[in-house]
Design a protein around this motif. Sequence first.
Motif, mmCIF file in Angstrom:
data_model
loop_
_atom_site.group_PDB
_atom_site.id
_atom_site.type_symbol
_atom_site.label_atom_id
_atom_site.label_comp_id
_atom_site.label_asym_id
_atom_site.label_seq_id
_atom_site.Cartn_x
_atom_site.Cartn_y
_atom_site.Cartn_z
ATOM 1 N N ARG A 1 0.890 -1.211 -0.116
ATOM 2 C CA ARG A 1 0.010 -0.186 -0.048
ATOM 3 C C ARG A 1 0.801 1.124 0.179
ATOM 4 O O ARG A 1 0.671 2.196 -0.616
ATOM 5 N N LYS A 2 1.909 1.234 0.769
ATOM 6 C CA LYS A 2 2.561 2.623 1.056
ATOM 7 C C LYS A 2 4.081 1.875 1.257
ATOM 8 O O LYS A 2 4.470 1.176 1.981
ATOM 9 N N ILE A 3 5.163 2.762 0.631
ATOM 10 C CA ILE A 3 6.695 2.259 0.991
ATOM 11 C C ILE A 3 7.339 3.643 1.667
ATOM 12 O O ILE A 3 7.069 4.892 0.876
ATOM 13 N N GLU A 4 8.034 3.859 2.644
ATOM 14 C CA GLU A 4 8.619 4.729 3.224
ATOM 15 C C GLU A 4 10.102 4.416 3.529
ATOM 16 O O GLU A 4 10.394 3.340 3.626
ATOM 17 N N VAL A 5 11.117 5.331 3.202
ATOM 18 C CA VAL A 5 12.316 5.216 3.631
ATOM 19 C C VAL A 5 12.487 5.319 5.117
ATOM 20 O O VAL A 5 11.881 6.243 5.759
#
Length: 412
Positions: A294-298
């Motif tokens: 759904r969502k990718i973050e560093v």
Amino acid sequence: MARIFLIGLLFVATSISSVIAVEVEGLYQVEVPVADQSNKNQWGAMLEGFKVVLIRKSGSRQILTTEESRQAYRKVKAYVQRFQYLPNPEPETEFPYVLKLDFEPRLVEELIQEAGMPIWGSNRPVTIMWLAAEENFNRQILKDDAENPISGLLKVDAKRRGIPIIFPLMDLEDELNVTISDVWGRFNNTVVNASSRYGADSVVAGRLAKIGEVWQAKLSYINQGEEQFLEFDVESPELLTETLTDRVAELLCQRYCVVEALASRQIAIQVSGVNNFASFKSVQDYLQGLSSIRKIEVNKISANIIRFSATLLGDVQSVKDGIKLGRKMIVEVAPEIDPFAKPINPPVATDGDQMIEGSSGFDIPVSELTSPNLAQTGEGEVVAPVSQNENTEALTEMEGIQDVVLYYRWTE
């Protein structure tokens, strides 16, 4: 009922070496033949096209049986982004026009999710079809040409379902390794070995035969070493190819489609081999494009290693399958020493466009990162900052949410 025309679907590879899982375009587009431009026929064509798109995006005909879909049929025009009437390119038809439809992706996906059905992303596996067709006592292995109309029908139905298919070249190499008896008799080890040169993700092999007025199919579907038998009788070649592609699409969806979990789960994905900013953006965009995420973050950057926080739509296995399918990252063993297990200094404040230099030597503009509040430690490592009132233990507790870490190496 007229067969639906489909447009914008990109999945035929131009060379053997490039045939892998491919990005399928035009999943929300369809063309439906119509007799005239009346409101009645327009509504019927929109409904017909809407059903095609729902099946294509969910991967299963079961979406049509849900209450959410039945309610949506009444307001189908609300799901249409744009439409256009065009002349029918097929001569001598009772349908002089085709209605070109573009459906709104966000609304379609929301409907599928509300119905509790899978979402099938645009990155889809390639299936190679080794089919021995017999009609009037004449047998031949189907190729991508106009010699046998069944090949053309299969391509049309594959586009309808949004599944990439290819046929063997049957060049000298194929003829030396595979005979028509191998395909007809379903000697699958031979066929699977011969398929390795094509880089396909799954294999369909077996016979299609016209016996009297009935078309009979006896086939094997093979994916990652697992084999299933497909056998059915139908009354026409059109039903033959339609049934075959429907069966294959449903089987593919069982492995690659993603059902949204009731509660979102978060995992960490650690990727090495990221040597410059271009690679960083490629990795980030690639992971964000997976249908299972759904969502990718560093989360952190150190040397040529990046750790991402991924919020999932489905389960962890669906992420692994999606990454394996894309063939851009390879699995790595967890490092003996965690590159991020260092004392964390207080974060340094940064401006929106300030360049952060990781210990790998490549600069990363903060404004380009998915997580806008990243900061740099004194050792060149980029981490998610904590407030002045939080300590290292609090950060560790926050990271404990991610109970799974997947390790990969970027190969592009």
